[in-house]
Design an enzyme around this catalytic site. Structure first.
Site, mmCIF file in Angstrom:
data_model
loop_
_atom_site.group_PDB
_atom_site.id
_atom_site.type_symbol
_atom_site.label_atom_id
_atom_site.label_comp_id
_atom_site.label_asym_id
_atom_site.label_seq_id
_atom_site.Cartn_x
_atom_site.Cartn_y
_atom_site.Cartn_z
ATOM 1 N N GLU A 105 -0.911 21.330 -36.003
ATOM 2 C CA GLU A 105 0.521 21.586 -36.140
ATOM 3 C C GLU A 105 1.045 22.538 -35.081
ATOM 4 O OE1 GLU A 105 -0.079 21.717 -40.945
ATOM 5 O OE2 GLU A 105 1.211 23.182 -39.996
ATOM 6 N N CYS A 118 5.132 28.046 -31.732
ATOM 7 C CA CYS A 118 3.907 28.491 -32.393
ATOM 8 C C CYS A 118 2.921 27.324 -32.315
ATOM 9 C CB CYS A 118 4.269 28.830 -33.842
ATOM 10 S SG CYS A 118 2.852 29.187 -34.864
ATOM 11 N N CYS A 125 -9.535 25.810 -39.829
ATOM 12 C CA CYS A 125 -10.013 27.175 -39.610
ATOM 13 C C CYS A 125 -11.134 27.456 -40.603
ATOM 14 C CB CYS A 125 -8.884 28.183 -39.821
ATOM 15 S SG CYS A 125 -9.384 29.890 -39.462
ATOM 16 N N CYS A 129 -9.005 32.298 -45.488
ATOM 17 C CA CYS A 129 -8.068 33.239 -46.128
ATOM 18 C C CYS A 129 -7.406 32.552 -47.328
ATOM 19 C CB CYS A 129 -7.026 33.712 -45.121
ATOM 20 S SG CYS A 129 -7.762 34.535 -43.694
ATOM 21 N N CYS A 132 -3.665 31.126 -47.197
ATOM 22 C CA CYS A 132 -3.322 30.318 -46.016
ATOM 23 C C CYS A 132 -3.687 28.855 -46.246
ATOM 24 C CB CYS A 132 -4.068 30.878 -44.803
ATOM 25 S SG CYS A 132 -3.951 29.861 -43.325
ATOM 26 N N GLY A 172 -5.969 27.872 -36.957
ATOM 27 C CA GLY A 172 -7.175 28.273 -36.253
ATOM 28 C C GLY A 172 -7.250 29.741 -35.893
ATOM 29 N N GLU A 173 -8.461 30.158 -35.568
ATOM 30 C CA GLU A 173 -8.717 31.544 -35.157
ATOM 31 C C GLU A 173 -8.985 31.534 -33.650
ATOM 32 O OE1 GLU A 173 -8.480 34.761 -35.970
ATOM 33 O OE2 GLU A 173 -9.329 34.956 -33.973
ATOM 34 N N SER A 204 -2.666 35.796 -32.032
ATOM 35 C CA SER A 204 -2.887 36.447 -33.324
ATOM 36 C C SER A 204 -4.318 36.178 -33.786
ATOM 37 C CB SER A 204 -1.892 35.890 -34.346
ATOM 38 O OG SER A 204 -2.133 36.451 -35.619
ATOM 39 N N SER A 227 -3.939 40.118 -37.784
ATOM 40 C CA SER A 227 -3.613 39.903 -39.202
ATOM 41 C C SER A 227 -4.408 40.913 -40.008
ATOM 42 C CB SER A 227 -4.005 38.478 -39.601
ATOM 43 O OG SER A 227 -3.259 37.567 -38.829
ATOM 44 N N LEU A 228 -3.710 41.907 -40.537
ATOM 45 C CA LEU A 228 -4.399 42.954 -41.299
ATOM 46 C C LEU A 228 -4.395 42.588 -42.789
ATOM 47 C CD1 LEU A 228 -5.778 45.744 -41.085
ATOM 48 C CD2 LEU A 228 -3.539 46.752 -41.588
ATOM 49 N N HIS A 229 -3.226 42.467 -43.354
ATOM 50 C CA HIS A 229 -3.001 41.998 -44.732
ATOM 51 C C HIS A 229 -3.558 42.893 -45.830
ATOM 52 C CE1 HIS A 229 -1.272 38.685 -42.709
ATOM 53 N NE2 HIS A 229 -2.364 37.980 -42.527
ATOM 54 N N ASN A 303 4.416 33.369 -47.639
ATOM 55 C CA ASN A 303 4.961 32.052 -47.921
ATOM 56 C C ASN A 303 4.043 31.445 -48.987
ATOM 57 O OD1 ASN A 303 6.072 29.481 -47.735
ATOM 58 N ND2 ASN A 303 6.466 29.747 -45.559
ATOM 59 N N CYS A 346 1.714 28.222 -42.183
ATOM 60 C CA CYS A 346 0.588 27.723 -41.417
ATOM 61 C C CYS A 346 -0.230 26.688 -42.206
ATOM 62 C CB CYS A 346 -0.236 28.974 -41.089
ATOM 63 S SG CYS A 346 -1.852 28.761 -40.452
HETATM 64 N N1 SAH Z 1 -6.010 32.845 -37.398
HETATM 65 C C1 SAH Z 1 -5.099 33.723 -36.780
HETATM 66 C C2 SAH Z 1 -3.858 33.039 -36.238
HETATM 67 C C3 SAH Z 1 -3.243 31.953 -37.056
HETATM 68 S S1 SAH Z 1 -2.505 32.400 -38.593
HETATM 69 C C4 SAH Z 1 -4.713 34.838 -37.707
HETATM 70 O O1 SAH Z 1 -5.017 34.763 -38.875
HETATM 71 O O2 SAH Z 1 -4.121 35.804 -37.220
HETATM 72 C C5 SAH Z 1 -0.962 33.112 -38.078
HETATM 73 C C6 SAH Z 1 -0.406 34.136 -39.048
HETATM 74 O O3 SAH Z 1 0.113 33.512 -40.236
HETATM 75 C C7 SAH Z 1 -1.437 35.141 -39.509
HETATM 76 O O4 SAH Z 1 -0.910 36.448 -39.491
HETATM 77 C C8 SAH Z 1 -1.698 34.682 -40.919
HETATM 78 O O5 SAH Z 1 -2.299 35.669 -41.670
HETATM 79 C C9 SAH Z 1 -0.324 34.267 -41.353
HETATM 80 N N2 SAH Z 1 -0.270 33.443 -42.564
HETATM 81 C C10 SAH Z 1 -1.096 32.459 -42.949
HETATM 82 N N3 SAH Z 1 -0.692 31.936 -44.128
HETATM 83 C C11 SAH Z 1 0.414 32.600 -44.488
HETATM 84 C C12 SAH Z 1 1.304 32.526 -45.605
HETATM 85 N N4 SAH Z 1 1.108 31.661 -46.581
HETATM 86 N N5 SAH Z 1 2.355 33.387 -45.631
HETATM 87 C C13 SAH Z 1 2.561 34.271 -44.638
HETATM 88 N N6 SAH Z 1 1.773 34.386 -43.556
HETATM 89 C C14 SAH Z 1 0.717 33.568 -43.485
HETATM 90 FE FE1 SF4 Z 2 -7.618 31.093 -40.394
HETATM 91 FE FE2 SF4 Z 2 -5.604 32.730 -39.727
HETATM 92 FE FE3 SF4 Z 2 -5.364 31.018 -41.824
HETATM 93 FE FE4 SF4 Z 2 -6.996 33.114 -42.013
HETATM 94 S S1 SF4 Z 2 -4.761 33.186 -41.759
HETATM 95 S S2 SF4 Z 2 -7.487 30.994 -42.622
HETATM 96 S S3 SF4 Z 2 -7.785 33.271 -39.942
HETATM 97 S S4 SF4 Z 2 -5.582 30.467 -39.675
#
Ligand code: SAH
Ligand code: SF4
Length: 358
Positions: A105, A118, A125, A129, A132, A172-173, A204, A227-229, A303, A346
């Site tokens: 995507e 983006c 991936c 997470c 995600c 993806g990462e 990211s 991505s800290l979270h 989201n 994502c």
């Molecule tokens: N894998 C990398 C880059 C892709 S994800 C990473 O994790 O940083 C891009 C961003 O979208 C990351 O910050 C991820 O944590 C965030 N993300 C993924 N799913 C999400 C969701 N449901 N709501 C908000 N942010 C989300």
């Molecule tokens: Fe992969 Fe980034 Fe989604 Fe985590 S947030 S599963 S690292 S794409």
């Protein structure tokens, strides 16, 4: 054959290969192997990632014999669009099919005269997470440098403009596909490619420390987001299980070193999930993680992906968190939501597409 420094893992060989697998150094080596002067590599780059030539035959300023030589050696196949969703705010989300049938995507986000694209760096991936959509679908394969550049170029063409910014924040990462990600960034940055300024190119990562250290040493001024979270190890291990091998303490050290070495401010992405990482204790941990060094915290109301059991805190709590951070002297912003009436999170579009296909 000798390898040029910086080529992708796939060496140039007489066997057929996908032209998208080559980075800039790989393209230069391939053209040199065909007996061509150095400027030919720039011409081919311009046709591939600037002008989106659909075949070698279209590269009209190359000698016919060279076009044939390239076609004999390389496949050139653009991603095919499977689905586009258009949000009422102008955001468009694309689902592409790659030549081997995997799908990825990209999202185009227009704002005034700017267009941010983006794009994905892997199909799927492996990080898992919990919030995600991509993480829930598992890993398919790494994308090639050209497959990254093409996503951005194709979206820009669909908008009839150039991309001012591109962010590796799709599926993806990126730092688990480091070489190809850098190759893609350099095509996007190249004056003959998409000519996007390095500072307007953002990667990211979920916190892959070896990647952060390599990225800090790259000569370009690319931008880093992490991505800290959660700044509580236990919570982070639970919601980002794949990232647990790079613990928070070591992550912070790597980021502080990054700011010192690269002289740039990374963004810490923090998706607020009600009841999971928005509690008083969680925000106190975030403050102590982010205070006293050069970073920016971007708060993102999560989201809620169906089936993940996540929901976002209410607006009052989000504003409270932002002011706690600012009162502690931490630069913080709340991400403005885009594309909320389409599957903007994502990985959501491919999940829905797969479900629709049964
Ligand atoms: N894998 C990398 C880059 C892709 S994800 C990473 O994790 O940083 C891009 C961003 O979208 C990351 O910050 C991820 O944590 C965030 N993300 C993924 N799913 C999400 C969701 N449901 N709501 C908000 N942010 C989300
Ligand atoms: Fe992969 Fe980034 Fe989604 Fe985590 S947030 S599963 S690292 S794409």
């Amino acid at each position: 054959m000798a390898r040029e420094p910086g080529t992708t893992d796939l060496p140039v060989s007489p066997a057929r290969q996908d032209i998208a697998s080559l980075d800039q150094a790989g393209l230069a080596a391939a053209l040199a192997a065909l007996g061509q002067p150095a400027y030919r590599a720039r011409q081919v780059l311009a046709w591939l990632y600037g002008r989106l030539a659909p075949s070698f035959d279209e590269m009209t300023d190359l000698p016919a014999s060279l076009r044939q030589g390239l076609a004999d050696r390389f496949d050139l196949t653009h991603p095919v669009v499977l689905d586009v969703q258009r949000a009422s705010d102008g955001t468009r989300k694309y689902l592409w099919e790659l030549p081997d049938g995997v799908s990825v995507e990209s999202v185009g986000i227009p704002l005034g005269d700017r267009l941010t694209v983006c794009y994905s760096t892997q199909a799927g991936c492996a990080m898992g997470c919990t919030f995600c959509a991509t993480g829930r679908g598992g890993f398919a394969r790494n994308l090639l440098p050209g497959e990254m550049a093409w996503q951005v170029a194709l979206v820009a063409r669909d908008f009839g403009t150039r991309a001012s910014n591109a962010v590796a924040m799709g599926q993806g990462e990126p730092f688990l596909n480091y070489e190809a990600t850098l190759g893609g960034l350099r095509f996007l940055n190249a004056p003959d490619g998409q000519a996007i300024g390095a500072r307007h190119l953002t990667v990211s990562t979920c916190g892959v420390i070896p990647g952060i250290r390599r990225f800090a040493a790259e000569p370009e001024q690319f931008t880093l987001a992490v991505s800290l979270h959660s700044a509580v190890q236990e919570t982070r291990d639970r919601i980002m299980p794949g990232a647990c091998k790079w613990p928070l303490r070591a992550l912070k050290t790597a980021l502080v070193d990054y700011t010192a070495g690269a002289g740039r401010r990374p963004t810490l992405e923090y998706a607020l999930i009600a009841g999971q990482n928005d509690t008083h204790a969680e925000i106190a941990a975030l403050v102590s993680f982010a205070r006293g060094w050069l970073c920016h915290v971007n708060l993102i109301p999560v989201n809620p992906v169906p089936g993940t059991g996540t929901s976002r805190p209410d607006d009052r709590r989000i504003a409270e968190v932002a002011s706690v951070l600012r009162n502690a002297g931490i630069e913080a912003s709340v991400r403005v939501e885009r594309g909320s009436d389409i599957d903007a999170a994502c990985g959501q579009l491919s999940q829905r597409y797969r479900a629709g296909r049964g």
